[in-house]
Design an enzyme around this catalytic site. Structure first.
Site, PDB file in Angstrom:
ATOM      1  N   ARG A  43      -8.340  -7.430  -1.239  1.00 11.73           N
ATOM      2  CA  ARG A  43      -9.510  -8.248  -0.937  1.00 11.73           C
ATOM      3  C   ARG A  43     -10.757  -7.847  -1.763  1.00 11.73           C
ATOM      4  O   ARG A  43     -11.517  -8.708  -2.181  1.00 11.73           O
ATOM      5  CB  ARG A  43      -9.821  -8.096   0.551  1.00 11.73           C
ATOM      6  CG  ARG A  43     -10.634  -9.232   1.112  1.00 11.73           C
ATOM      7  CD  ARG A  43     -11.143  -8.822   2.457  1.00 11.73           C
ATOM      8  NE  ARG A  43     -10.051  -8.805   3.434  1.00 11.73           N
ATOM      9  CZ  ARG A  43      -9.998  -9.638   4.470  1.00 11.73           C
ATOM     10  NH1 ARG A  43     -10.936 -10.532   4.660  1.00 11.73           N
ATOM     11  NH2 ARG A  43      -9.014  -9.558   5.326  1.00 11.73           N
ATOM     12  N   LYS A 147       7.264   2.474   4.892  1.00  9.99           N
ATOM     13  CA  LYS A 147       7.464   2.818   6.295  1.00  9.99           C
ATOM     14  C   LYS A 147       6.126   2.734   7.028  1.00  9.99           C
ATOM     15  O   LYS A 147       5.102   2.820   6.361  1.00  9.99           O
ATOM     16  CB  LYS A 147       8.089   4.196   6.454  1.00  9.99           C
ATOM     17  CG  LYS A 147       7.186   5.357   6.032  1.00  9.99           C
ATOM     18  CD  LYS A 147       7.411   6.603   6.823  1.00  9.99           C
ATOM     19  CE  LYS A 147       6.417   6.687   7.957  1.00  9.99           C
ATOM     20  NZ  LYS A 147       5.950   8.033   8.281  1.00  9.99           N
ATOM     21  N   LYS A 181      13.079  12.338  -3.260  1.00  2.00           N
ATOM     22  CA  LYS A 181      12.907  13.751  -3.617  1.00  2.00           C
ATOM     23  C   LYS A 181      14.170  14.249  -4.323  1.00  2.00           C
ATOM     24  O   LYS A 181      15.284  14.022  -3.847  1.00  2.00           O
ATOM     25  CB  LYS A 181      12.650  14.591  -2.355  1.00  2.00           C
ATOM     26  CG  LYS A 181      11.294  14.295  -1.690  1.00  2.00           C
ATOM     27  CD  LYS A 181      11.110  15.190  -0.471  1.00  2.00           C
ATOM     28  CE  LYS A 181       9.915  14.756   0.371  1.00  2.00           C
ATOM     29  NZ  LYS A 181       8.640  15.275  -0.094  1.00  2.00           N
ATOM     30  N   GLU A 215       5.277  21.377   9.054  1.00  2.00           N
ATOM     31  CA  GLU A 215       4.066  21.218   8.239  1.00  2.00           C
ATOM     32  C   GLU A 215       2.979  22.088   8.833  1.00  2.00           C
ATOM     33  O   GLU A 215       2.819  22.132  10.054  1.00  2.00           O
ATOM     34  CB  GLU A 215       3.603  19.763   8.264  1.00  2.00           C
ATOM     35  CG  GLU A 215       4.570  18.821   7.585  1.00  2.00           C
ATOM     36  CD  GLU A 215       4.084  17.382   7.676  1.00  2.00           C
ATOM     37  OE1 GLU A 215       3.471  16.898   6.728  1.00  2.00           O
ATOM     38  OE2 GLU A 215       4.312  16.760   8.726  1.00  2.00           O
ATOM     39  N   ASP A 234       7.149   9.096  13.423  1.00  3.69           N
ATOM     40  CA  ASP A 234       6.567   9.499  12.140  1.00  3.69           C
ATOM     41  C   ASP A 234       7.562  10.260  11.259  1.00  3.69           C
ATOM     42  O   ASP A 234       7.560  10.106  10.044  1.00  3.69           O
ATOM     43  CB  ASP A 234       5.334  10.376  12.411  1.00  3.69           C
ATOM     44  CG  ASP A 234       4.520  10.624  11.151  1.00  3.69           C
ATOM     45  OD1 ASP A 234       4.183   9.641  10.473  1.00  3.69           O
ATOM     46  OD2 ASP A 234       4.229  11.800  10.845  1.00  3.69           O
ATOM     47  N   HIS A 239      12.714  10.167   8.025  1.00  8.12           N
ATOM     48  CA  HIS A 239      13.039  11.302   7.157  1.00  8.12           C
ATOM     49  C   HIS A 239      14.167  12.202   7.705  1.00  8.12           C
ATOM     50  O   HIS A 239      15.112  12.520   6.995  1.00  8.12           O
ATOM     51  CB  HIS A 239      11.797  12.155   6.908  1.00  8.12           C
ATOM     52  CG  HIS A 239      10.597  11.353   6.501  1.00  8.12           C
ATOM     53  ND1 HIS A 239      10.681  10.256   5.681  1.00  8.12           N
ATOM     54  CD2 HIS A 239       9.273  11.477   6.800  1.00  8.12           C
ATOM     55  CE1 HIS A 239       9.469   9.753   5.485  1.00  8.12           C
ATOM     56  NE2 HIS A 239       8.599  10.474   6.149  1.00  8.12           N
ATOM     57  N   LYS A 329       3.722  19.378  13.400  1.00  8.97           N
ATOM     58  CA  LYS A 329       2.472  19.630  12.671  1.00  8.97           C
ATOM     59  C   LYS A 329       1.931  20.972  13.151  1.00  8.97           C
ATOM     60  O   LYS A 329       2.324  21.463  14.224  1.00  8.97           O
ATOM     61  CB  LYS A 329       1.431  18.548  13.007  1.00  8.97           C
ATOM     62  CG  LYS A 329       1.883  17.121  12.733  1.00  8.97           C
ATOM     63  CD  LYS A 329       1.697  16.756  11.282  1.00  8.97           C
ATOM     64  CE  LYS A 329       1.999  15.285  11.062  1.00  8.97           C
ATOM     65  NZ  LYS A 329       2.450  14.998   9.705  1.00  8.97           N
TER      66      LYS A 329
HETATM   67  C1  BG6 Z   1       4.987  10.883   6.121  1.00  7.19           C
HETATM   68  C2  BG6 Z   1       4.410  11.101   7.487  1.00  7.19           C
HETATM   69  O1  BG6 Z   1       5.951   9.857   6.159  1.00  7.19           O
HETATM   70  O2  BG6 Z   1       5.612  12.072   5.667  1.00  7.19           O
HETATM   71  C3  BG6 Z   1       3.420  12.258   7.458  1.00  7.19           C
HETATM   72  O3  BG6 Z   1       3.735   9.938   7.913  1.00  7.19           O
HETATM   73  C4  BG6 Z   1       4.059  13.492   6.875  1.00  7.19           C
HETATM   74  O4  BG6 Z   1       2.923  12.551   8.760  1.00  7.19           O
HETATM   75  C5  BG6 Z   1       4.719  13.162   5.530  1.00  7.19           C
HETATM   76  O5  BG6 Z   1       3.042  14.460   6.670  1.00  7.19           O
HETATM   77  C6  BG6 Z   1       5.507  14.342   5.024  1.00  7.19           C
HETATM   78  O6  BG6 Z   1       5.924  14.074   3.717  1.00  7.19           O
HETATM   79  P1  BG6 Z   1       6.176  15.245   2.663  1.00  7.19           P
HETATM   80  O7  BG6 Z   1       6.677  14.554   1.458  1.00  7.19           O
HETATM   81  O8  BG6 Z   1       4.862  15.932   2.484  1.00  7.19           O
HETATM   82  O9  BG6 Z   1       7.178  16.143   3.311  1.00  7.19           O
END
Ligand code: BG6
Length: 484
Positions: A43, A147, A181, A215, A234, A239, A329
């Site tokens: 936009r 996603k 990856k 993380e 998430d 993943h 997290k």
């Molecule tokens: C994303 C999530 O899909 O993947 C995030 O929404 C997460 O919350 C991220 O931090 C992790 O990705 P990577 O590549 O840093 O492991």
């Protein structure tokens, strides 16, 4: 064949942080197809030049030391901009005219990349269809969807239905960036390009599999989004289940999109869907202590920032071998790893004490950071009688190969341009993944669901997660990360 990549949501974060840096890197490495163009659509009003300038700055920042101003100057003319409202039909007609004008009579592969907010997916796809932009009269038309693909099984089915009204499944590329990856793809290479692992990759030798995505980051400014997602949506639905399918699947006959995805789907179909009672016994949920102070998080938030779940794959290979998946997290460090925990030696003839007898072989696939593989085994400590301890053989990509690991999007964007969907999720795959996660999510949301345990940042999640493993006679492999 010429290529045009049209990015919807061009002024957003994903475009500047991931998509354009990846395209620039492909250009720098001379892998971007000759004459490929990138058209931004969103936009905000920009001239072509103003958008290029904005991207030059962000690309330099995100690419880091590999950014070269001279290379960018060569790349920049292929970047164009067309402003438009993602909901307005007339703006898609203008986009169509613009694309026709820049492409002329040349047959062109068009890639429509939806980097917009997920609630807009259906609208953008419908508008593309109405404007005739999905028709393949002058070259392939492909759509890339980020996603989250839905928020549960019903919404994913509904979204698939809408997308299929406009695009055939073969035109659809659902992204899970984990599949881009290198180390994740290497799981397939490790398993299927070597012969020594296959004979032991089953219930006869493996006690259990742990898949951890930890993380150290906090949720921070993403709390508004995170509240509606939580750790299951998430990280697990996408993943972690992807990592599990790569670890558990049978060998496909060929490395092509359908052969690979058929095998992944078979794994997902074999997963035992959790009964409500099992959600209590087979899952752990936690929240880090300061989560409720994050901007946008409600004071009484019940959103899980940590989860651990035990899944069973009911087939000949994996019967009785639990897959323990965990993500959180605010953990001790960033590490993503698959740990294949083998069974202990069937008979211990040495008087080595209970601990050593318990410590069985382990194969640790360290996906990030310090990407590599480690095989752990017992070794005799010299000059100490029959004492032994765990030692290892290891390999790291950094020691073995020159250069930096490429960002996942480079491989994924190139595959879309080449029409290879092997590393993208198919409609049935996404729906099956939701059908595994939904019952757990529902169980967690019930008032009588498993307790939400608070945990301190900088550790390995709630203490309950450790006790849960102890009760199973197992132990998390907490190493930060095991390879350096
Ligand atoms: C994303 C999530 O899909 O993947 C995030 O929404 C997460 O919350 C991220 O931090 C992790 O990705 P990577 O590549 O840093 O492991």
């Amino acid at each position: 064949m010429a290529h045009t990549i049209i990015i919807f949501g061009a002024s957003g974060d994903l475009t500047s942080r991931k998509l354009v840096p990846a395209l620039y890197e492909l250009f720098r490495k001379k892998r971007l197809p000759e004459g490929a163009r990138v058209v931004g659509f969103s936009r905000t009003k920009f001239s072509h030049d103003a958008w290029r300038e904005k991207l030059a700055e962000s690309t330099a920042r995100f690419v880091g030391e590999d950014f070269d101003a001279d290379t960018w100057r060569h790349f920049a003319p292929s970047i164009l901009y067309q402003s438009g409202n993602a909901e307005a039909a007339e703006d898609y007609a203008a986009l169509r005219d613009f694309l026709d004008e820049i492409e002329g009579d040349q047959e062109t592969t068009r890639v429509y990349h939806l980097a917009v907010a997920p609630p807009l997916y259906e609208t953008v796809i419908a508008r593309l269809g109405e404007a005739g932009l999905a028709k393949e009269d002058r070259g392939p038309r492909r759509v890339v969807i980020e996603k989250p693909f839905g928020t549960d099984l019903d919404s994913a089915r509904e979204l698939n239905r809408h997308v299929h009204e406009v695009f055939d499944e073969r035109q659809i590329y659902r992204i899970d960036h984990y599949l881009g990856k290198e180390t994740v793809q290497n799981v397939l290479v490790l398993r299927f390009a070597n012969s020594i692992f296959e004979p032991i990759w089953n219930r006869n030798y493996i006690d259990h599999v742990q898949i951890t995505a930890a993380e150290d980051l906090l949720v921070g400014h993403r709390a508004a989004y995170y509240e509606s997602a939580g750790v299951l949506r998430d990280m697990f639905q996408n993943h972690l289940l992807q990592l599990m399918t790569f670890t558990a699947m049978e060998a496909p006959a060929r490395f092509d999109a359908d052969a690979v995805r058929d095998e992944k789907v078979k794994v997902l179909r074999s997963v035992r869907v959790m009964e409500p009672g099992e959600v209590h016994t087979d899952t752990i949920r936690g929240q880090y202590c300061k989560y409720r102070d994050e901007p946008g998080a409600p004071e009484d938030s019940e959103t899980a920032t940590f989860g651990a779940i035990k899944l069973h794959i009911e087939n000949w290979r994996w019967q009785g071998v639990p897959f323990l998946l965990r993500s959180g997290k605010a953990m001790s460090c960033r590490t993503t790893q698959i740990v294949i925990q083998f069974r202990p030696a069937p008979h211990m003839m040495f008087d080595a004490g209970p601990r050593s007898a318990f410590e069985a072989n382990r194969l640790v696939i360290q996906l990030q950071p310090a990407e590599g593989i480690q095989l752990q085994f017992q070794t005799k400590v010299p000059d100490a009688g029959m004492k032994f301890r765990m030692t290892d053989l290891h390999f790291t990509f950094r020691e073995e190969f020159a250069g930096r690991m490429p960002e996942a999007y480079q491989r994924l964007l190139l595959d879309v341009m080449h029409g290879d969907a092997s590393l993208f999720s198919r409609a049935d795959e996404v729906e099956l993944a939701w059908s595994i996660i939904d019952p757990i999510q529902r169980g967690w949301e019930r008032p009588d669901g498993p307790p939400l345990e608070l945990y301190e940042a900088g550790g390995w999640g709630p203490p309950n997660a450790v006790e849960w493993m102890c009760r199973q006679n197992r132990e998390w492999f907490d190493s930060c990360p095991v390879l350096k």
